[in-house]
Design an enzyme around this catalytic site. Structure first.
Site, PDB file in Angstrom:
ATOM      1  N   GLY A 129       0.911  -1.324   0.185  1.00  0.00           N
ATOM      2  CA  GLY A 129      -0.161  -0.056   0.020  1.00  0.00           C
ATOM      3  C   GLY A 129       0.693   1.288   0.092  1.00  0.00           C
ATOM      4  CG  ASN A 191      -2.668   1.161 -15.308  1.00  0.00           C
ATOM      5  OD1 ASN A 191      -1.917   1.987 -15.170  1.00  0.00           O
ATOM      6  ND2 ASN A 191      -3.392   0.569 -14.140  1.00  0.00           N
ATOM      7  CG  LEU A 193      -4.319   6.794 -17.044  1.00  0.00           C
ATOM      8  CD1 LEU A 193      -5.690   6.614 -17.097  1.00  0.00           C
ATOM      9  CD2 LEU A 193      -3.682   7.909 -17.872  1.00  0.00           C
ATOM     10  CD  GLU A 373      21.853   1.897   3.080  1.00  0.00           C
ATOM     11  OE1 GLU A 373      21.090   2.475   2.033  1.00  0.00           O
ATOM     12  OE2 GLU A 373      23.274   1.792   2.877  1.00  0.00           O
ATOM     13  CG  HIS A 423      29.540   3.416  12.691  1.00  0.00           C
ATOM     14  ND1 HIS A 423      29.840   1.723  12.926  1.00  0.00           N
ATOM     15  CD2 HIS A 423      30.794   3.742  12.407  1.00  0.00           C
ATOM     16  CE1 HIS A 423      30.979   1.588  12.559  1.00  0.00           C
ATOM     17  NE2 HIS A 423      31.783   2.557  12.219  1.00  0.00           N
ATOM     18  CD  GLN A 435      29.380   8.217   7.146  1.00  0.00           C
ATOM     19  OE1 GLN A 435      29.554   7.360   6.896  1.00  0.00           O
ATOM     20  NE2 GLN A 435      29.187   9.224   6.437  1.00  0.00           N
TER      21      GLN A 435
HETATM   22  C1  LIG Z   1       4.628   5.594  -1.663  1.00  0.00           C
HETATM   23  C2  LIG Z   1       3.289   5.732  -2.248  1.00  0.00           C
HETATM   24  N1  LIG Z   1       3.152   7.125  -2.869  1.00  0.00           N
HETATM   25  C3  LIG Z   1       2.064   7.429  -3.118  1.00  0.00           C
HETATM   26  C4  LIG Z   1       0.754   6.756  -2.967  1.00  0.00           C
HETATM   27  C5  LIG Z   1      -0.395   7.037  -3.344  1.00  0.00           C
HETATM   28  N2  LIG Z   1      -0.871   6.416  -4.463  1.00  0.00           N
HETATM   29  C6  LIG Z   1      -1.756   5.293  -4.421  1.00  0.00           C
HETATM   30  S1  LIG Z   1      -2.165   4.550  -5.841  1.00  0.00           S
HETATM   31  C7  LIG Z   1      -1.165   5.663  -6.610  1.00  0.00           C
HETATM   32  C8  LIG Z   1      -1.106   5.569  -8.094  1.00  0.00           C
HETATM   33  C9  LIG Z   1      -0.453   4.501  -8.658  1.00  0.00           C
HETATM   34  O1  LIG Z   1      -0.556   4.176  -9.899  1.00  0.00           O
HETATM   35  P1  LIG Z   1       0.220   2.786 -10.472  1.00  0.00           P
HETATM   36  O2  LIG Z   1       1.313   2.168  -9.888  1.00  0.00           O
HETATM   37  O3  LIG Z   1       0.069   2.776 -12.091  1.00  0.00           O
HETATM   38  O4  LIG Z   1      -1.146   1.793 -10.164  1.00  0.00           O
HETATM   39  P2  LIG Z   1      -2.592   1.753 -11.135  1.00  0.00           P
HETATM   40  O5  LIG Z   1      -3.457   2.180 -10.061  1.00  0.00           O
HETATM   41  O6  LIG Z   1      -2.473   2.801 -12.354  1.00  0.00           O
HETATM   42  O7  LIG Z   1      -2.603   0.408 -11.213  1.00  0.00           O
HETATM   43  C10 LIG Z   1      -0.606   6.812  -5.884  1.00  0.00           C
HETATM   44  C11 LIG Z   1       0.196   7.739  -6.146  1.00  0.00           C
HETATM   45  C12 LIG Z   1       1.065   5.522  -2.378  1.00  0.00           C
HETATM   46  N3  LIG Z   1       0.008   4.671  -2.041  1.00  0.00           N
HETATM   47  N4  LIG Z   1       2.273   5.122  -1.731  1.00  0.00           N
END
Ligand SMILES: Cc1ncc(C[n+]2csc(CCOP(=O)(O)OP(=O)(O)O)c2C)c(N)n1
Ligand SMILES: *[C@@H]1O[C@H](CO)[C@@H](O)[C@H](O)[C@H]1NC(C)=O
Ligand SMILES: *[C@@H]1O[C@H](CO)[C@@H](O)[C@H](O)[C@H]1NC(C)=O
Ligand SMILES: *[C@@H]1O[C@H](CO)[C@@H](O)[C@H](O)[C@H]1NC(C)=O
Length: 608
Positions: A129, A191, A193, A373, A423, A435
């Site tokens: 997520g 996809n 978008l 990391e 460290h 560091q």
């Molecule tokens: C680290 C992080 N940054 C932002 C979000 C908010 N967020 C959830 S879904 C999404 C878009 C995801 O796009 P994609 O990976 O192309 O998945 P799609 O829904 O298009 O399949 C964002 C920005 C998140 N969940 N995690």
């Protein structure tokens, strides 16, 4: 959605859409004659682009026991694009593990079907997520499968194209090819978008292919809505980690939303939803035939991680000098000698953290993660899934800050991992502030499942390693660079949350307390001794003021009346210098402590 009549496997691969509840769950609509979906599914378009991919994976490619999702022999699946959780729940309903009716409880406070995958669902090994973390965890599982379990299960990870902008994804890509994880498949759902904008590479699948190849992967472009193509590529033999670059349409099957901006995370309006439902239902093959995935090969070894113990006491002499970082490496090597499932990871700092001592003795159980990391923490979480390994990962304490999101997610994943940060503090000296770990206690204290060990000598460091191996959650062991004196007898008994009174003076009533664990902190011991010293407490730590030992003590004594806590810590960004010089400048050396104690004694005398 998207299946066409030419696909020979159509009947068998359609089930993802064959239950009205699954459709409801994925599309967030109410189906006629059923209880209305009480809460909207929030990512219908993200689910629709992967319907065929999920169908093929779960009912053609993957081998698993559908009634026992966490079976050690099952193929693993990680939904890195965790917001598409409804499609994951839909396939597990089709597989028969979830009741169809349970899908209607999506996102309800008393349902296990949360908005994003969490391990209270037996079919989820790691929470996702926070985008960009699934592949690193999948790498840990695949590394474990190939090199530790030496078993035939495969690991599949589904990623979104938007999340491919995360650097952590490319750390994992490097790791997988370096270790030739040919049991790992990443499916990239291209996809086009993201959430608020198109992903930067839009539908240029050939660019993704080149990047994946440059990172040492076999990369295959497919039409992600073609069941035929997907089944074909997913059944090919593999000699490298494989990326399936699936060109898809976001919102596929919802005509008004297909490939359109503005639909991410939005439930469909009622009218539109009803239309889509009708369309889909008309195309559903009303077959009564139930699909069963293929059974896995039963070749994963049974593992017991209970009672990971040292057979004998530490071998230090009182007064002898040893750095706690070195005591860590010695303890880990010793623990590994008697427990074959102890594994160690490091990020190219093994000769500083002393995890090298483990590597020297147990090279086949040491994983070099190089300077990545974030990925190291995700790999650690992956290695720890299904109780396969007791995992220790080490680095300079300060470099865990860049993996904080991974650490936070490790807690949500209910992961049992052990981390050692060396460290710590200004006492490292000449290398300077970049560091020095000066935020690490604060950072780990804020993690709900964490235990924070801050051992002060060789004996207590060895005990911390043994205790960490047997303590659930995220364990952090903070170690230091300078050599210091062994304070404890080898037979001294240590417990999580139990402080030690290490000296009591007679002329002036002063007690020195070694908290051993900062979280949980032994409030009883602190309060009991502070009562005997009229509530006067001095805390000293090689850490910034915020969130460290001093604040932990203040929280512990918050209900006591008449207590006075004087905190000594590092107040601003330090610099290079000799350790003794820096301890003096920042007012946390022996003289500063003595002075603070004298001042406290005289001011409370004056107050009388
Ligand atoms: C680290 C992080 N940054 C932002 C979000 C908010 N967020 C959830 S879904 C999404 C878009 C995801 O796009 P994609 O990976 O192309 O998945 P799609 O829904 O298009 O399949 C964002 C920005 C998140 N969940 N995690
Ligand atoms: C399958 O059954 C549903 C509900 O009973 C019906 O609406 C639909 O038309 C059927 N689909 C086909 C292809 O016959
Ligand atoms: C680690 O090893 C490298 C290469 O041998 C060496 O240059 C470096 O000084 C070592 N670091 C420590 C802390 O010993
Ligand atoms: C302080 O007292 C409150 C109220 O009784 C209690 O809920 C809380 O747990 C106490 N805190 C500590 C640290 O003892």
């Amino acid at each position: 959605s998207g299946l066409n009549d030419q696909v020979p496997l159509k009947m068998d691969l359609f089930p993802i859409m064959s239950s009205q509840d699954s459709v409801c769950s994925v599309l967030c609509v109410q189906s006629p004659g059923m209880t209305p979906c009480p809460l909207p599914s929030r990512h219908p378009t993200s689910c629709c682009s992967v319907a065929e991919i999920m169908s093929v994976l779960f009912f053609n490619t993957m081998k698993y026991h559908p009634e026992d999702p966490r079976n050690i022999n099952n193929d693993r699946f990680v939904l890195s694009k965790g917001h598409a959780a409804p499609v994951l729940y839909a396939v597990w309903a089709e597989a028969g593990y979830l009741k169809d009716s349970e899908l209607l409880n999506l996102r309800k406070v008393d349902s296990i079907l949360e908005g994003h995958p969490v391990p209270k669902q037996q079919f989820v090994d790691v929470a996702t997520g926070s985008l960009g973390q699934g592949l690193g965890a999948a790498c840990g599982m695949a590394y474990t499968g190939k090199y530790f379990d030496k078993a035939s299960y495969n690991v599949y990870c589904l990623l979104g194209d938007g999340e491919m902008s995360e650097g952590s994804v490319w750390e994992a890509m490097s790791f997988a090819s370096y270790y030739q994880l040919d049991n790992l498949v990443a499916i990239l759902d291209i996809n086009r978008l993201g959430q608020s904008d198109p992903a930067p590479l839009q539908h240029h699948v050939e660019k993704y292919q080149k990047r994946c190849e440059a990172f040492g992967w076999n990369a295959i472009i497919v039409d992600g809505h073609s069941v035929e193509e997907l089944t074909k590529v997913l059944s090919q033999p593999r000699h490298q980690p494989t990326a399936i670059i699936a060109k898809t349409i976001k919102g596929k099957g919802i005509p008004a939303a297909e490939d359109k901006m503005g639909w991410h995370g939005k439930p469909l309006p009622k009218e539109m939803a009803e239309g889509v439902m009708k369309d889909i239902q008309a195309r559903i093959v009303n077959s009564t035939k139930r699909l069963y995935p293929a059974m896995p090969t039963e070749d994963s070894p049974p593992v017991s991680l209970r009672n990971v113990r040292m057979p004998n006491a530490p071998n230090y002499k009182l007064g002898e000098k040893i750095a706690t970082r070195k005591a860590y490496g010695m303890a880990l090597a010793k623990l590994g000698r008697y427990n074959e499932h102890v594994v160690a990871l490091d990020g190219d700092t093994k000769n500083s953290t002393f995890s090298e001592l483990f590597k020297n003795e147990h090279p086949e159980r040491y994983v070099e993660c190089y300077i990545a990391e974030q990925n190291m923490v995700s790999v650690a979480v992956g290695c720890a899934t299904r109780d396969r390994n007791v995992v220790f990962a080490s680095a300079f304490a300060t470099f865990f800050t860049r993996a904080y999101d991974q650490l936070r997610m490790a807690a949500i994943s209910e992961s049992n991992i052990n981390l050692c940060g060396s460290h710590c503090g200004v006492s490292i000296g000449e290398d300077g502030p970049s560091q020095m770990g000066l935020e690490d206690i604060a950072m780990f204290r804020a993690i709900p499942t964490a235990t924070v060990f801050y051992p002060s000598d060789g004996v207590s460091t060895e005990k911390a390693v043994e205790l960490a191996a047997n303590t659930k959650g995220v364990c952090f062991i903070r170690t230091s660079r300078p050599e210091n004196t062994v304070l404890y007898n080898s037979n001294e008994d240590f417990h999580v949350g139990q402080a030690k009174e290490i000296s009591t003076t007679k002329r002036i009533n002063i007690r020195v307390i070694d908290p051993f664990t900062i979280k949980p902190l032994d409030s009883n011991t602190i309060i009991e001794h502070a009562k005997a010293t009229r509530g006067r407490i001095v805390t000293v730590e090689d850490h910034y003021y915020e969130g460290g030992l001093g604040e932990a003590v203040c929280s512990a004594v918050v209900n006591e009346t008449g207590f006075n806590v004087h905190r000594m810590a590092v107040a601003h960004v330090p610099r290079s210098g000799k350790p003794t010089e820096l301890l003096k400048i920042f007012g946390i050396d022996r003289d500063a402590i003595a002075q603070a104690v004298r001042k406290m004694l005289s001011s409370s005398a004056n107050a009388k």
